[in-house]
Design an enzyme around this catalytic site. Structure first.
Site, short mmCIF file in Angstrom:
data_model
loop_
_atom_site.label_atom_id
_atom_site.label_comp_id
_atom_site.label_asym_id
_atom_site.label_seq_id
_atom_site.Cartn_x
_atom_site.Cartn_y
_atom_site.Cartn_z
N LYS A 182 0.88 -1.17 0.00
CA LYS A 182 0.00 0.00 0.00
C LYS A 182 0.92 1.22 0.00
O LYS A 182 1.38 1.68 1.03
CB LYS A 182 -0.88 -0.03 1.26
CG LYS A 182 -2.22 0.65 1.15
CD LYS A 182 -2.17 2.13 0.84
CE LYS A 182 -1.71 3.00 1.98
NZ LYS A 182 -1.33 4.35 1.53
N GLU A 184 9.04 1.31 11.22
CA GLU A 184 10.12 2.29 11.07
C GLU A 184 9.45 3.65 11.17
O GLU A 184 8.82 4.11 10.22
CB GLU A 184 10.80 2.15 9.70
CG GLU A 184 11.39 0.77 9.42
CD GLU A 184 12.58 0.44 10.29
OE1 GLU A 184 13.05 1.31 11.06
OE2 GLU A 184 13.05 -0.71 10.21
N CYS A 239 13.42 10.46 7.63
CA CYS A 239 13.26 10.19 9.06
C CYS A 239 14.61 10.15 9.77
O CYS A 239 14.66 10.26 10.99
CB CYS A 239 12.47 8.92 9.29
SG CYS A 239 13.07 7.56 8.31
N GLU A 290 9.83 16.16 15.20
CA GLU A 290 10.55 15.97 13.94
C GLU A 290 10.02 16.99 12.93
O GLU A 290 8.81 17.02 12.65
CB GLU A 290 10.25 14.54 13.46
CG GLU A 290 10.99 14.14 12.23
CD GLU A 290 10.65 12.69 11.84
OE1 GLU A 290 9.49 12.28 11.96
OE2 GLU A 290 11.58 11.98 11.41
P1 ADP Z 1 3.59 10.82 6.68
O1 ADP Z 1 3.33 11.82 7.73
O2 ADP Z 1 5.00 10.53 6.41
O3 ADP Z 1 2.74 10.98 5.44
P2 ADP Z 1 1.88 8.68 7.43
O4 ADP Z 1 2.10 7.77 8.58
O5 ADP Z 1 0.66 9.52 7.42
O6 ADP Z 1 3.21 9.48 7.33
O7 ADP Z 1 1.88 7.86 6.06
C1 ADP Z 1 2.73 6.79 5.78
C2 ADP Z 1 1.93 5.70 5.10
O8 ADP Z 1 0.91 5.27 5.99
C3 ADP Z 1 1.21 6.15 3.83
O9 ADP Z 1 1.19 5.08 2.91
C4 ADP Z 1 -0.19 6.44 4.32
O10 ADP Z 1 -1.17 6.33 3.32
C5 ADP Z 1 -0.35 5.34 5.34
N1 ADP Z 1 -1.37 5.61 6.37
C6 ADP Z 1 -1.81 6.79 6.84
N2 ADP Z 1 -2.76 6.59 7.77
C7 ADP Z 1 -2.92 5.25 7.90
C8 ADP Z 1 -3.73 4.39 8.71
N3 ADP Z 1 -4.60 4.90 9.58
N4 ADP Z 1 -3.59 3.06 8.56
C9 ADP Z 1 -2.72 2.54 7.68
N5 ADP Z 1 -1.93 3.28 6.90
C10 ADP Z 1 -2.01 4.62 7.01
#
Ligand code: ADP
Length: 501
Positions: free
Chosen positions: A193, A269, A303, A401
């Site tokens: 995903k 991570e 990160c 961060e």
């Molecule tokens: P960033 O702030 O780096 O965008 P996120 O944690 O929001 O970090 O996103 C990293 C990944 O996690 C992306 O692929 C995003 O679509 C996915 N993501 C965001 N929210 C969720 C969730 N509730 N469950 C699973 N995956 C998620």
């Protein structure tokens, strides 16, 4: 001249478009979402829409899990030897290498990353495919001397099954290959995903995996702009045996919690808050080089980016002066130009966060000596490379961060103070320090509460090295021989009642 230019553009577009996929990949089929909905992928440097991809639903994701499960159990995958899997990964590696330029262009278009960095990421990310192609053949078990005369204690490693891989936008290729390379090497199948901001790179490398002969259903890619319900499905589905996630600490914690019920394997991570310490004993020129590399790669959106710079009194003025000169010379713009060093931030949310953090520091009486403003004349998501000194410990740029091109500098007196401040955070991903004093090097390297330490070095990631954090920065390691561990179960086989005489 005009004609020459336009024919150049057309040929470049052809190269670009050959790998651009606008469908998701499930069970070897390039498909739309069952809802028929799509979402736009935009170039953050220009705001231009560069593609539309399926906005997949929980139902689509379930199909991807089913496909991965079926592929895992099929003869085409399960019956393969480690050498067969290794050979497939090698083919994938050579195809990514062959298409490096196209992938880099896609990556720059959807992430804003300067093209030279995108090319660098293709090499770096692909190195994990190569590494795990090699590691596939070394997932050794053990035969342990038994405590009883008529027994053998055999330990073997077996794939966990289906793994769900959730990846971020800041390394659109490497975060996939670092996970999928290990998973496939171990004999797992995957549902990827990718981030909603950078799905095109993910689909392009999946296309190459297909061309490499990796069987249908072994790699599935689910694109969506609504990650939460799909993430929940991954956590709750008994058919998904492990989740590997790179992204924010907040989402990582949610996934960790949701995986508790199914006692699911989890590799996380998450975010860091990396200290970068420059001691009086440092080679300041090298420290400035390291600071620039660590902080400004991908516009500070990594990160492992240095987040808090602690500089000792004796070298403080020299370090700040040299760093300021280098920051002022950075070339900012659309990353597709070869000389650009700083691209845009990925999206408006990220832009608002970075600018809000700098305003918070300004309000708290920190000194902004360079930058400190948006660059709307360049584009909506551009933020000036910034240096903030005299940062109070209450400022968000100190405690959180930043994920942007902002250097926060704090002066310190002695080593104990620097180490204490460096460790004064819930995060523990990377840490850096510069010192030419051997005793100090070992003392500080051991005391930093992080998973990775750069000693006199600002860029430390490599396929051979274990990447991961301590404290709230995550669990598990990626890359290195340890990168396989999250995708294998250890099985003990007791061979009893053996007759040796
Ligand atoms: P960033 O702030 O780096 O965008 P996120 O944690 O929001 O970090 O996103 C990293 C990944 O996690 C992306 O692929 C995003 O679509 C996915 N993501 C965001 N929210 C969720 C969730 N509730 N469950 C699973 N995956 C998620």
């Amino acid at each position: 001249m005009l004609r020459r230019l336009s024919s150049l553009n057309v040929s470049r577009m052809r190269g670009f478009s050959a790998l651009v996929q606008t469908k998701a990949l499930v069970n070897g089929n390039w498909i739309d979402s069952c809802s028929r909905q799509t979402f736009e992928v935009k170039n953050p440097a220009t705001g231009q829409v560069i593609g539309n991809v399926p906005d997949m639903t929980v139902e689509d994701a379930q199909q991807a899990i089913d496909a991965a499960k079926q592929a895992y159990e099929s003869k085409e995958w399960r019956a393969l030897t480690a050498k067969d899997r290794s050979n497939m990964l090698k083919k994938w590696h050579s195809l990514i290498e062959k298409h490096a330029q196209e992938i880099a262009e896609i990556m720059t278009a959807e992430s804003g990353k300067p093209i030279n960095e995108s090319k660098g990421e293709v090499v770096y990310g692909n190195a994990f495919v190569e590494w795990f192609a090699e590691e596939a053949r070394r997932i050794y078990g053990e035969i342990v001397p038994s405590g009883q005369p008529n027994r053998e204690v055999i330990v073997m490693k077996q794939p966990i099954g289906v793994a769900a891989l959730i990846t971020p936008w800041n390394f659109p290729l490497a975060m996939i290959t670092r996970k999928a390379g290990a998973a496939l090497a171990a004999g797992c199948t995957v549902v990827v995903k990718p981030s909603e901001d950078t799905p095109l790179t993910a689909l392009a490398v999946a296309k190459l995996a297909e061309q490499a002969g990796i069987p249908k259903g072994v790699i599935n890619v689910v694109t969506t702009k609504n990650a939460a319900p799909i993430g929940e499905l991954f956590c709750k589905s008994p058919d998904v045996r492990g989740i590997s996630f790179t992204g924010s600490t907040q989402v990582g914690k949610l996934l960790f919690r949701n995986c508790a019920d199914g006692i699911k394997r989890v590799c996380l991570e998450l975010g860091g808050n990396a200290p970068f310490i420059v001691f009086d004993s440092a080679n300041v020129d090298k420290a400035v080089d390291g600071a620039m590399a660590s902080k400004f790669r991908n516009c500070g959106q990594t990160c492992v980016s240095a987040n808090r710079f602690f500089v000792q009194e004796g070298v403080y003025d020299k370090f700040v002066t040299q760093l300021k000169e280098r920051v002022e010379a950075l070339k900012i713009g659309d990353g597709k130009s070869g000389d650009v060093q700083i691209g845009p931030l990925i999206n408006k949310m990220q832009y608002n966060k970075v600018s809000g953090f700098v305003e918070d520091a300004r309000d708290k009486k920190a000194n902004i000596i360079v930058g400190g403003k948006g660059l709307q004349e360049v584009g909506e998501l551009f933020y000036a490379p910034t240096i903030v000194t005299d940062v109070p410990t209450s400022a968000h740029i100190y405690t959180e961060e930043v994920f942007g091109p902002v250097v926060s500098i704090i002066k310190f007196k002695d080593e104990a103070e620097a180490v204490e401040k460096a460790n004064d955070t819930k995060r523990g991903l990377a840490g850096y320090f510069y010192s030419e004093n051997l005793q100090q090097v070992f003392r500080v390297a051991k005391r930093l509460e992080v998973g990775m330490v750069g000693v006199n070095e600002g860029i430390i990631s490599a396929p051979e090295a274990p990447f991961g954090g301590v404290k709230e920065s995550g669990v598990g390691r990626e890359g290195s021989s340890h990168g396989i561990d999250d995708y294998v179960d250890i099985k003990y086989i007791c061979m009893g009642n053996l007759k040796y005489d």
